[in-house]
Design an enzyme around this catalytic site. Structure first.
Site, PDB file in Angstrom:
ATOM      1  N   ARG A  76       8.913  -0.686 -10.851  1.00 27.32           N
ATOM      2  CA  ARG A  76       9.213  -0.682  -9.406  1.00 27.32           C
ATOM      3  C   ARG A  76      10.637  -1.147  -9.166  1.00 27.32           C
ATOM      4  O   ARG A  76      11.050  -2.180  -9.691  1.00 27.32           O
ATOM      5  CB  ARG A  76       8.254  -1.612  -8.657  1.00 27.32           C
ATOM      6  CG  ARG A  76       6.863  -1.059  -8.675  1.00 27.32           C
ATOM      7  CD  ARG A  76       5.906  -1.895  -7.876  1.00 27.32           C
ATOM      8  NE  ARG A  76       4.558  -1.516  -8.302  1.00 27.32           N
ATOM      9  CZ  ARG A  76       3.448  -2.022  -7.832  1.00 27.32           C
ATOM     10  NH1 ARG A  76       3.486  -2.951  -6.906  1.00 27.32           N
ATOM     11  NH2 ARG A  76       2.287  -1.609  -8.279  1.00 27.32           N
ATOM     12  N   SER A 169       2.956   1.078  -4.655  1.00 28.09           N
ATOM     13  CA  SER A 169       1.749   0.431  -4.128  1.00 28.09           C
ATOM     14  C   SER A 169       1.961  -0.229  -2.767  1.00 28.09           C
ATOM     15  O   SER A 169       2.370   0.433  -1.832  1.00 28.09           O
ATOM     16  CB  SER A 169       1.241  -0.572  -5.159  1.00 28.09           C
ATOM     17  OG  SER A 169       0.007  -1.068  -4.767  1.00 28.09           O
ATOM     18  N   HIS A 170       1.744  -1.544  -2.701  1.00 31.21           N
ATOM     19  CA  HIS A 170       1.798  -2.241  -1.417  1.00 31.21           C
ATOM     20  C   HIS A 170       3.230  -2.557  -0.989  1.00 31.21           C
ATOM     21  O   HIS A 170       3.429  -3.144   0.070  1.00 31.21           O
ATOM     22  CB  HIS A 170       0.990  -3.533  -1.526  1.00 31.21           C
ATOM     23  CG  HIS A 170       1.456  -4.391  -2.671  1.00 31.21           C
ATOM     24  ND1 HIS A 170       1.165  -4.074  -3.977  1.00 31.21           N
ATOM     25  CD2 HIS A 170       2.217  -5.491  -2.711  1.00 31.21           C
ATOM     26  CE1 HIS A 170       1.731  -4.963  -4.767  1.00 31.21           C
ATOM     27  NE2 HIS A 170       2.374  -5.852  -4.028  1.00 31.21           N
ATOM     28  N   ASP A 334      -4.150  -0.135   0.949  1.00 31.03           N
ATOM     29  CA  ASP A 334      -2.697  -0.268   0.760  1.00 31.03           C
ATOM     30  C   ASP A 334      -2.009   1.073   0.511  1.00 31.03           C
ATOM     31  O   ASP A 334      -2.627   2.134   0.599  1.00 31.03           O
ATOM     32  CB  ASP A 334      -2.391  -1.255  -0.376  1.00 31.03           C
ATOM     33  CG  ASP A 334      -2.673  -0.677  -1.748  1.00 31.03           C
ATOM     34  OD1 ASP A 334      -3.572   0.179  -1.839  1.00 31.03           O
ATOM     35  OD2 ASP A 334      -2.003  -1.070  -2.724  1.00 31.03           O
ATOM     36  N   ASP A 336      -1.067   2.906  -2.055  1.00 25.22           N
ATOM     37  CA  ASP A 336      -1.643   3.892  -2.979  1.00 25.22           C
ATOM     38  C   ASP A 336      -3.154   3.887  -2.999  1.00 25.22           C
ATOM     39  O   ASP A 336      -3.774   4.526  -3.867  1.00 25.22           O
ATOM     40  CB  ASP A 336      -1.078   3.678  -4.384  1.00 25.22           C
ATOM     41  CG  ASP A 336      -1.390   2.294  -4.937  1.00 25.22           C
ATOM     42  OD1 ASP A 336      -1.542   1.350  -4.135  1.00 25.22           O
ATOM     43  OD2 ASP A 336      -1.487   2.146  -6.168  1.00 25.22           O
ATOM     44  N   ASP A 338      -5.474   1.607  -3.682  1.00 28.60           N
ATOM     45  CA  ASP A 338      -6.331   0.865  -4.618  1.00 28.60           C
ATOM     46  C   ASP A 338      -6.752  -0.503  -4.085  1.00 28.60           C
ATOM     47  O   ASP A 338      -7.690  -1.102  -4.584  1.00 28.60           O
ATOM     48  CB  ASP A 338      -5.691   0.761  -6.021  1.00 28.60           C
ATOM     49  CG  ASP A 338      -4.303   0.152  -6.008  1.00 28.60           C
ATOM     50  OD1 ASP A 338      -3.785  -0.167  -4.923  1.00 28.60           O
ATOM     51  OD2 ASP A 338      -3.728   0.007  -7.111  1.00 28.60           O
ATOM     52  N   ARG A 339      -6.067  -1.007  -3.045  1.00 25.44           N
ATOM     53  CA  ARG A 339      -6.464  -2.310  -2.488  1.00 25.44           C
ATOM     54  C   ARG A 339      -7.317  -2.123  -1.243  1.00 25.44           C
ATOM     55  O   ARG A 339      -7.270  -1.073  -0.604  1.00 25.44           O
ATOM     56  CB  ARG A 339      -5.232  -3.111  -2.068  1.00 25.44           C
ATOM     57  CG  ARG A 339      -4.339  -3.468  -3.205  1.00 25.44           C
ATOM     58  CD  ARG A 339      -3.218  -4.352  -2.716  1.00 25.44           C
ATOM     59  NE  ARG A 339      -2.425  -4.744  -3.867  1.00 25.44           N
ATOM     60  CZ  ARG A 339      -1.704  -5.854  -3.938  1.00 25.44           C
ATOM     61  NH1 ARG A 339      -1.659  -6.680  -2.909  1.00 25.44           N
ATOM     62  NH2 ARG A 339      -1.031  -6.143  -5.016  1.00 25.44           N
ATOM     63  N   THR A 402      -3.885 -11.398 -14.721  1.00 28.84           N
ATOM     64  CA  THR A 402      -3.616 -10.598 -13.524  1.00 28.84           C
ATOM     65  C   THR A 402      -3.168  -9.189 -13.909  1.00 28.84           C
ATOM     66  O   THR A 402      -2.317  -9.025 -14.779  1.00 28.84           O
ATOM     67  CB  THR A 402      -2.518 -11.297 -12.704  1.00 28.84           C
ATOM     68  OG1 THR A 402      -3.052 -12.526 -12.230  1.00 28.84           O
ATOM     69  CG2 THR A 402      -2.066 -10.446 -11.535  1.00 28.84           C
ATOM     70  N   GLU A 421      -9.893  -8.702  -8.221  1.00 33.27           N
ATOM     71  CA  GLU A 421      -8.757  -9.616  -8.216  1.00 33.27           C
ATOM     72  C   GLU A 421      -8.637 -10.188  -6.811  1.00 33.27           C
ATOM     73  O   GLU A 421      -8.949  -9.512  -5.823  1.00 33.27           O
ATOM     74  CB  GLU A 421      -7.466  -8.876  -8.561  1.00 33.27           C
ATOM     75  CG  GLU A 421      -7.423  -8.333  -9.965  1.00 33.27           C
ATOM     76  CD  GLU A 421      -6.006  -7.889 -10.321  1.00 33.27           C
ATOM     77  OE1 GLU A 421      -5.278  -8.695 -10.916  1.00 33.27           O
ATOM     78  OE2 GLU A 421      -5.622  -6.762  -9.985  1.00 33.27           O
ATOM     79  N   SER A 423      -6.133 -10.446  -5.169  1.00 34.65           N
ATOM     80  CA  SER A 423      -5.075  -9.731  -4.459  1.00 34.65           C
ATOM     81  C   SER A 423      -5.612  -8.473  -3.779  1.00 34.65           C
ATOM     82  O   SER A 423      -4.942  -7.445  -3.799  1.00 34.65           O
ATOM     83  CB  SER A 423      -3.975  -9.371  -5.448  1.00 34.65           C
ATOM     84  OG  SER A 423      -4.534  -8.659  -6.540  1.00 34.65           O
ATOM     85  N   LYS A 434      -8.564  -0.185  -9.609  1.00 35.29           N
ATOM     86  CA  LYS A 434      -9.227  -0.728  -8.429  1.00 35.29           C
ATOM     87  C   LYS A 434      -9.273   0.367  -7.376  1.00 35.29           C
ATOM     88  O   LYS A 434      -8.489   1.309  -7.425  1.00 35.29           O
ATOM     89  CB  LYS A 434      -8.550  -1.996  -7.938  1.00 35.29           C
ATOM     90  CG  LYS A 434      -7.058  -1.900  -7.657  1.00 35.29           C
ATOM     91  CD  LYS A 434      -6.514  -3.296  -7.405  1.00 35.29           C
ATOM     92  CE  LYS A 434      -5.069  -3.286  -6.966  1.00 35.29           C
ATOM     93  NZ  LYS A 434      -4.136  -3.406  -8.110  1.00 35.29           N
TER      94      LYS A 434
HETATM   95  C1  VG1 Z   1       0.045  -8.068  -7.802  1.00 43.61           C
HETATM   96  C2  VG1 Z   1      -1.304  -8.738  -7.773  1.00 43.61           C
HETATM   97  C3  VG1 Z   1      -2.161  -8.234  -8.917  1.00 43.61           C
HETATM   98  C4  VG1 Z   1      -2.261  -6.699  -8.835  1.00 43.61           C
HETATM   99  C5  VG1 Z   1      -0.872  -6.095  -8.824  1.00 43.61           C
HETATM  100  C6  VG1 Z   1      -0.892  -4.590  -8.638  1.00 43.61           C
HETATM  101  O1  VG1 Z   1       0.725  -8.415  -8.991  1.00 43.61           O
HETATM  102  O2  VG1 Z   1      -1.187 -10.140  -7.834  1.00 43.61           O
HETATM  103  O3  VG1 Z   1      -3.429  -8.845  -8.854  1.00 43.61           O
HETATM  104  O4  VG1 Z   1      -2.992  -6.202  -9.914  1.00 43.61           O
HETATM  105  O5  VG1 Z   1      -0.119  -6.647  -7.758  1.00 43.61           O
HETATM  106  O6  VG1 Z   1      -1.501  -4.227  -7.442  1.00 43.61           O
HETATM  107  P1  VG1 Z   1       1.846  -9.557  -9.026  1.00 43.61           P
HETATM  108  O7  VG1 Z   1       2.356  -9.545 -10.434  1.00 43.61           O
HETATM  109  O8  VG1 Z   1       2.842  -9.208  -7.982  1.00 43.61           O
HETATM  110  O9  VG1 Z   1       1.149 -10.831  -8.680  1.00 43.61           O
HETATM  111  V1  VG1 Z   1      -1.033  -2.786  -6.671  1.00 43.61           V
HETATM  112  O10 VG1 Z   1      -1.991  -2.560  -5.388  1.00 43.61           O
HETATM  113  O11 VG1 Z   1       0.550  -2.925  -6.694  1.00 43.61           O
HETATM  114  O12 VG1 Z   1      -1.226  -1.528  -7.823  1.00 43.61           O
HETATM  115 CO    CO Z   2      -1.888  -0.651  -4.728  1.00 46.03          CO
END
Ligand code: VG1
Ligand code: CO
Length: 611
Positions: A76, A169-170, A334, A336, A338-339, A402, A421, A423, A434
């Site tokens: 990213r 993603s988010h 979110d 993509d 998955d959340r 994580t 998770e 998150s 997810k």
């Molecule tokens: C975050 C979350 C983690 C999750 C990851 C990807 O990572 O804490 O639990 O799996 O995002 O989610 P980090 O390293 O920023 O804490 V997503 O929805 O970006 O695919």
């Molecule tokens: Co996501």
């Protein structure tokens, strides 16, 4: 047939440098049968008599870029970084340089994304490099759209060798924000570190990109187009995923709930990818009112929003769910898809509780789990609510670092069904990611099951009732996460080093305020299936009463450092379960801030996001 297979193998071992002509005039891609074996299937080839025209491949010289290292979930960066010449192309070519040729030559890959800015250009680059490296066929979601869980579902259903997800993603999208790319392999699972480390290694020495000389592919209409030995098929982004959901859930049960005049549902797609899924699934298949979908059109910049379904960024939905005459169930997803976030009337289900509640009710409410889940798992910082369910149901239980990639091996090995998770990630072994819509359907199923047979006018079992009942059975794990986004990286690292040093000097029995230390460590995990080891996965302070304080640096940001601080405390006493989590956790949060000297190190008085 054996000799044809041999011939293909020898061709694969020495591919021509610049022009890849058809592998053999005797072979067609339609006769490449892929066996379904993880992690990368071998190809079995049958002879045929049709011939291919030549696909011209150009060799493009390039120079390495620094810093193309995959984080928690993919690579990213800011869009402007990806727009640099060959930046994305280098990473994609490095990926092909990292895979054994038999895992993609003549094989099938999937491509999709969340519709964010730069996806269209990126899709064309990825398609041409895939063709240039001898991939046989690529399946692309229409307009480049496929949610992360849908990519995983399509890879599994079509027995593909792997797939690309174009998403950060988010993280916010648009010309000044973020873009990202993830690679999943044949079981639909995010590539493990063994592969992503190799990709990173190759990005540091790359000198050549192999790109097919084909025109930009029109991704706006369904259908198949051949380019010599390479085929692009544009597929509907929803149908394979929807078909899978129909095998997992009892759609009639959900339909009955959604058709009740005394039940209201609202879904916020946050102008992200689930906008493409919400209407076909919730409205067309399950009969929800079309007005139940908010922000349902995917936009390149998510309507200037931050597509992260939490209490801070899903503000509009939170206001509705905490306002007067709120719907009964509110959910968001979110960038993509998955959340997920689940809300009742004026009531927030913390993701750690959500996975525990789904696990506890899965067998009764979800046909896919009718024989009971095989095992449960959570990421280390996720609260112990799921542990309580595993222990009561006597199920195998796992605590992993994580990142979703750590669940896949357990699923492939038949050890794990439901996991989550903190998150806002919840899912199961129906795929290897997810799955936001899955979580919403799971909650609709649970509420549907609890209210089966209730007459209109009778009080319905609410989201809050389900949580209260769960806590009275299993106890409540109060949980909160504080995020400090875009801190100065060196200051954040100094804080982490300070804590590492503190941990090295700490011992069981040490007093921290009113808490007695059980142990403190830097979490490490050995995968029980393949023995791979992941170290430095989060700093933990675990106290004698089971309370925990955890610190980690995010691996998904694109600017500065994000510090995450996780706080948890178990409360068995039902008379204390109604207390607000921020109130119940106040002493422990204060302790966490003072142990880490967070304010001193970062200058931050308040977190950016509180969950
Ligand atoms: C975050 C979350 C983690 C999750 C990851 C990807 O990572 O804490 O639990 O799996 O995002 O989610 P980090 O390293 O920023 O804490 V997503 O929805 O970006 O695919
Ligand atoms: Co996501």
């Amino acid at each position: 047939m054996a000799s044809v297979a041999l011939r293909l193998n020898s061709l694969l071992q020495s591919p021509p440098q610049h022009v890849i002509s058809s592998r053999s005039p005797l072979l067609t891609r339609d006769h490449l049968l892929l066996s379904r074996r993880a992690p990368f299937p071998r190809l079995i080839v049958r002879a045929s008599s049709s011939a291919f025209p030549t696909l011209k491949v150009e060799s493009i010289p390039t120079k390495p870029y620094e810093g193309q290292k995959t984080g928690t979930s993919g690579l990213r960066k800011k869009v402007k970084v990806f727009q640099q010449e060959n930046y994305l192309a280098n990473w994609i070519q490095s990926l092909f340089n990292s895979l054994p040729p038999e895992d993609y030559k003549g094989g099938l890959l999937v491509l999709g994304g969340d519709g964010r800015f730069f996806n269209k250009e990126a899709a064309e680059i990825i398609i041409k490099i895939a063709a240039g490296n001898g991939v046989g066929k690529i399946l692309v979601g229409r307009d480049g759209i496929l949610s992360t869980p849908a990519v995983s579902a399509v890879i599994r259903k079509r027995k593909a060798n792997g797939g690309f997800i174009m998403s950060a993603s988010h993280n916010p999208g648009g010309p000044d924000y973020d873009w990202g790319i993830k690679f999943n392999y044949s079981s639909g699972q995010p590539a493990p570190e063994s592969i992503t480390d190799q990709i990173y290694g190759n990005t540091l020495s790359i000198s050549e990109i192999k790109m097919a000389d084909i025109p930009d592919v029109d991704l706006s209409s369904l259908g198949t187009k051949d380019y010599g030995s390479f085929t692009v098929e544009v597929v509907d982004p929803v149908s394979d995923y929807l078909e899978l959901m129909e095998t997992v859930f009892d759609f009639q049960l959900i339909k009955d709930l959604l058709s009740r005049p005394d039940f209201r549902f609202i879904f916020d797609a946050m102008h992200a990818v689930t906008g493409a899924y919400a209407k076909p699934i919730f409205v067309d298949q399950l009969g929800a009112n079309p007005s139940c979908i908010m922000n349902g059109v995917p936009l390149e910049d998510f309507g200037h929003g931050h597509p992260d379904p939490n209490l801070t960024y899903a503000k509009e939905l939170v206001q509705i769910m905490y306002g007067s005459n709120a719907p009964d169930l509110g959910a968001a997803s979110d960038g993509d898809g998955d959340r997920n976030m689940i809300l009742g009337k004026g009531f927030f289900i913390t993701p750690s509780d959500s996975v525990a509640i789904i696990a506890a009710n899965a067998q009764a409410a979800i046909p896919y789990f009718k024989s009971g889940p095989k095992g449960l798992a959570r990421s280390m910082p996720t609260s112990g609510a799921l542990d309580q369910v595993a222990s009561k149901l006597q199920l195998p239980f796992f605590e992993v670092p994580t990142g979703w990639k750590f669940f896949g091996n357990l699923m492939d090995d038949g050890k794990l069904s439901i996991c989550g998770e903190e998150s806002f990630g919840t899912g199961s072994d129906h795929i290897r990611e997810k799955d936001g819509i899955w979580a919403v359907l799971a909650w609709l199923s649970i509420i549907g099951e609890k209210n089966k047979g209730r007459k209109v006018g009778e009080k319905l079992v609410s989201v809050e009732d389900v949580a209260m009942e769960h806590w009275s059975t299993f106890g409540r794990n109060f949980f909160s996460r504080y995020d400090y986004e875009e801190c100065d990286s060196s200051k954040a690292n100094q804080m982490i080093e300070y804590l590492r040093d503190l941990i090295s000097r700490s011992k069981p029995g040490d007093a921290y305020g009113n808490y007695t230390l059980k142990f403190a460590d830097d979490f490490a995990y050995t995968d029980p299936v393949d023995g791979s080891v992941a170290t430095k996965q989060g700093l933990r302070f675990v106290f004698a009463d089971g309370s925990r304080i955890i610190y980690r640096l995010s691996g998904t940001g694109s600017a500065g450092a994000t510090i995450r601080m996780y706080i948890e405390q178990f409360e068995p006493n039902a008379s204390k379960h109604k207390v607000d989590a921020q109130v119940a956790l106040k002493p422990l949060i204060e302790l966490a801030l003072s142990i880490s000297k967070l304010e001193q190190f970062t200058g931050r008085q308040k977190p950016t996001v509180i969950t």
